[in-house]
Every structure is written in C-alpha cells, then in structure tokens.
Design an enzyme around this catalytic site. Structure first.
Site, mmCIF file in Angstrom:
data_model
loop_
_atom_site.group_PDB
_atom_site.id
_atom_site.type_symbol
_atom_site.label_atom_id
_atom_site.label_comp_id
_atom_site.label_asym_id
_atom_site.label_seq_id
_atom_site.Cartn_x
_atom_site.Cartn_y
_atom_site.Cartn_z
ATOM 1 N N LYS A 15 30.871 -4.427 -51.610
ATOM 2 C CA LYS A 15 29.474 -4.252 -52.013
ATOM 3 C C LYS A 15 29.305 -3.022 -52.911
ATOM 4 O O LYS A 15 28.627 -3.091 -53.922
ATOM 5 C CB LYS A 15 28.564 -4.054 -50.790
ATOM 6 C CG LYS A 15 28.536 -5.199 -49.813
ATOM 7 C CD LYS A 15 27.470 -4.984 -48.742
ATOM 8 C CE LYS A 15 27.638 -3.735 -47.899
ATOM 9 N NZ LYS A 15 28.856 -3.685 -47.072
ATOM 10 N N ARG A 90 20.265 -3.537 -42.798
ATOM 11 C CA ARG A 90 21.353 -3.902 -41.896
ATOM 12 C C ARG A 90 20.832 -4.549 -40.629
ATOM 13 O O ARG A 90 21.635 -5.017 -39.823
ATOM 14 C CB ARG A 90 22.160 -2.653 -41.524
ATOM 15 C CG ARG A 90 23.423 -2.464 -42.359
ATOM 16 C CD ARG A 90 24.053 -1.185 -41.878
ATOM 17 N NE ARG A 90 25.448 -1.038 -42.093
ATOM 18 C CZ ARG A 90 26.015 -0.419 -43.129
ATOM 19 N NH1 ARG A 90 25.272 0.009 -44.108
ATOM 20 N NH2 ARG A 90 27.322 -0.248 -43.173
ATOM 21 N N ARG A 127 41.941 1.769 -47.390
ATOM 22 C CA ARG A 127 41.079 2.365 -48.415
ATOM 23 C C ARG A 127 41.233 3.891 -48.462
ATOM 24 O O ARG A 127 41.324 4.548 -47.434
ATOM 25 C CB ARG A 127 39.622 2.004 -48.088
ATOM 26 C CG ARG A 127 38.598 2.691 -48.951
ATOM 27 C CD ARG A 127 37.278 1.994 -48.878
ATOM 28 N NE ARG A 127 36.552 2.250 -47.632
ATOM 29 C CZ ARG A 127 35.311 1.787 -47.405
ATOM 30 N NH1 ARG A 127 34.713 1.025 -48.302
ATOM 31 N NH2 ARG A 127 34.706 2.064 -46.285
ATOM 32 N N ARG A 157 38.364 7.745 -45.067
ATOM 33 C CA ARG A 157 37.063 8.002 -44.458
ATOM 34 C C ARG A 157 37.240 8.012 -42.954
ATOM 35 O O ARG A 157 37.957 7.184 -42.411
ATOM 36 C CB ARG A 157 36.088 6.879 -44.845
ATOM 37 C CG ARG A 157 35.017 7.318 -45.806
ATOM 38 C CD ARG A 157 34.236 6.156 -46.320
ATOM 39 N NE ARG A 157 33.428 5.489 -45.293
ATOM 40 C CZ ARG A 157 32.532 4.537 -45.560
ATOM 41 N NH1 ARG A 157 32.350 4.146 -46.815
ATOM 42 N NH2 ARG A 157 31.838 3.959 -44.606
ATOM 43 N N ARG A 168 32.903 -1.381 -36.324
ATOM 44 C CA ARG A 168 31.920 -1.591 -37.407
ATOM 45 C C ARG A 168 31.789 -3.082 -37.726
ATOM 46 O O ARG A 168 30.692 -3.567 -38.000
ATOM 47 C CB ARG A 168 32.336 -0.813 -38.660
ATOM 48 C CG ARG A 168 32.116 0.693 -38.509
ATOM 49 C CD ARG A 168 32.890 1.480 -39.538
ATOM 50 N NE ARG A 168 32.451 1.257 -40.894
ATOM 51 C CZ ARG A 168 33.220 1.436 -41.967
ATOM 52 N NH1 ARG A 168 34.472 1.842 -41.825
ATOM 53 N NH2 ARG A 168 32.753 1.213 -43.165
HETATM 54 P P1 AMP Z 1 28.527 2.265 -45.264
HETATM 55 O O1 AMP Z 1 29.004 3.308 -46.204
HETATM 56 O O2 AMP Z 1 27.465 1.366 -45.866
HETATM 57 O O3 AMP Z 1 29.664 1.480 -44.620
HETATM 58 O O4 AMP Z 1 27.780 3.040 -44.082
HETATM 59 C C1 AMP Z 1 28.484 3.961 -43.258
HETATM 60 C C2 AMP Z 1 27.712 4.204 -41.973
HETATM 61 O O5 AMP Z 1 26.413 4.736 -42.274
HETATM 62 C C3 AMP Z 1 27.420 2.966 -41.139
HETATM 63 O O6 AMP Z 1 28.508 2.612 -40.304
HETATM 64 C C4 AMP Z 1 26.202 3.426 -40.344
HETATM 65 O O7 AMP Z 1 26.575 4.321 -39.301
HETATM 66 C C5 AMP Z 1 25.427 4.242 -41.366
HETATM 67 N N1 AMP Z 1 24.476 3.397 -42.131
HETATM 68 C C6 AMP Z 1 24.494 3.132 -43.474
HETATM 69 N N2 AMP Z 1 23.475 2.325 -43.821
HETATM 70 C C7 AMP Z 1 22.784 2.068 -42.690
HETATM 71 C C8 AMP Z 1 21.636 1.281 -42.383
HETATM 72 N N3 AMP Z 1 20.981 0.577 -43.329
HETATM 73 N N4 AMP Z 1 21.219 1.240 -41.083
HETATM 74 C C9 AMP Z 1 21.852 1.938 -40.119
HETATM 75 N N5 AMP Z 1 22.946 2.675 -40.339
HETATM 76 C C10 AMP Z 1 23.420 2.767 -41.608
#
Ligand code: AMP
Length: 222
Positions: A15, A90, A127, A157, A168
């Site tokens: 994404k 989400r 990654r 990360r 996740r």
């Molecule tokens: P991402 O980089 O999109 O994989 O997000 C990393 C982490 O940020 C996720 O595992 C959540 O802990 C938090 N996070 C990001 N976006 C959201 C969202 N829309 N709602 C809740 N938690 C979020």
C-alpha cells in the site's frame, strides 16, 4: 479534478509504495497514519507516547485518536484537491467517521490490495526501512545498502519481527477485513491483485482510477 483514494489491504501488501506513486502522479499528498505515528514517536510527543505500546505489540491505536489525526490532516489546504490514504481506515468505526469527514468532497476510490498471507509474512520479515526517513529499501538489497532516498542506515522496523507480524496479520483479519464488506457494494470499489511486480500493480490501479473519470466529472458538475 479531485482524486480521493483509500488504500485497503494487509500490512505488507504494498500500500505504501503504491500510495506514494499515485500521490506523486496526481500531485496530491499521501497520508500514511503509520508514518504520522512513527514521526510522533520519533519527536517524543504525547501522541507518540500514547501510540508506542500499541504499535510495538502489533495492536491498533484507538479509533478516537486516529479519527482526530485524519480529520486534522485531510482539512489542510494541500489535501483540497485530494489525497491517498494509506493505513486508514482500519476499522468500521473509522470508515464511518471518514464517510462523514469526506461528505461533499467528491467520489472516493477504494482500492483493496489482495496478497496471500505467506507472501506477506515473507515480505514483512525481510523488509528493511530507513532509520531516518522511513523509506523502504528495494527488496533483496544487500545487507550494507543505504537508503535510496536520503542515504540513511537501513533497519528492521520493530513491528516487522516475525511474532509481531503474525499478530498484525491476525489483527488485520479480525478488524480490517469487515471493511471490505463495508465498501464492496460501492461502484468505486476495486480489488487489485497485489502479488505481482509493482509496475503491474501500479498500472492496474491507474486503470481503476481512470475508469472513475466520468463519476468524478459528474460529481464536479453537480
Ligand atoms: P502501518 O505502518 O500502516 O503498518 O501502521 C503501523 C502501526 O500503526 C499499526 O500496527 C497500528 O499500531 C498503528 N496504526 C496505523 N494506522 C492505524 C489506524 N488507522 N488505526 C489504528 N492503528 C493504526
């Protein structure tokens, strides 16, 4: 012409990469809620302190906090002509709040990227991202490679650790999969096979969004 895009899909679906390309193609911002939270952690704000524990455990940050962040961000002037949302919504509660926020802002393309779970696990655990700017390294980059964007050091990360990756993906299946049901009856919902080279995925996304041009023109004339 306004171009609003929501990217749906599990962690590791690509994404972020695709959102970035689409945003620069249309000259609109990519809004990544994960990036916003990581930046808050780095600068040590109250939001960062609040989010860190949840993120490190692979859990979601609360809907209220996330909706507040996105509301403030999409109302900034640089998003007036559209945006690409990466990582939000989400949950169904976030999607409902987003509908209210975007009421009257033109059609919204919802792009659902589909990738098999075993491919996602392999992609995420391999990654490497830049410790300074967060850019993704090219898959398979050598161990001593530097960030292609700013030359920073490449690291894993914290939440790309294999046990957290599984958590996740479970969280995604539980809380985010219902979003597909929420959006899929809409005429601007598109499902894209994300298990192929990035250029092919990008071309499929462009074709999907271009197919919306008549809808966008109709909304703008109204
Ligand atoms: P991402 O980089 O999109 O994989 O997000 C990393 C982490 O940020 C996720 O595992 C959540 O802990 C938090 N996070 C990001 N976006 C959201 C969202 N829309 N709602 C809740 N938690 C979020």
């Amino acid at each position: 012409m306004a171009c609003n895009v929501i990217m749906l899909g599990p962690p590791g679906a690509g994404k972020g990469t695709q959102a970035e390309r689409l945003a620069s193609l249309h000259g609109i911002p990519k809004i990544s809620t994960g990036d916003i939270l990581r930046e808050a952690i780095k600068t040590g704000t109250e939001l960062g302190r609040l989010a860190r524990k949840r993120m490190d455990a692979g859990q979601l940050v609360s809907d209220d906090v996330m909706i507040g962040i996105v509301k403030e961000r999409v109302e900034r002037p640089d998003a007036a002509e559209g945006f690409v949302l990466d990582g939000f919504p989400r949950t169904v509660a976030q999607a409902e709040a987003l509908d209210r926020l975007l009421d009257g802002r033109g059609p919204v393309a919802v792009v659902h990227m589909v990738v098999p779970r075993d491919v996602l696990v392999a992609r995420l655990t391999m990654r490497r991202v830049c410790a300074d700017c967060g850019a993704n390294a090219a898959p398979g980059a050598p161990a001593d490679a530097r960030c292609p964007r700013c030359g920073g050091a490449l690291v894993q990360r914290a939440d790309d650790d294999v046990a957290i990756v599984q958590e996740r993906l479970d969280v995604f299946e539980r809380q985010t999969t219902p979003l597909v049901a929420f959006y899929q009856a809409r005429p601007t919902f598109f499902e894209i096979d994300g298990n192929r080279p990035p250029d092919e995925v990008h071309a499929a996304m462009r074709a999907a969004i271009d197919s919306m041009a008549p809808v966008r023109a109709r909304v703008e004339r109204a």
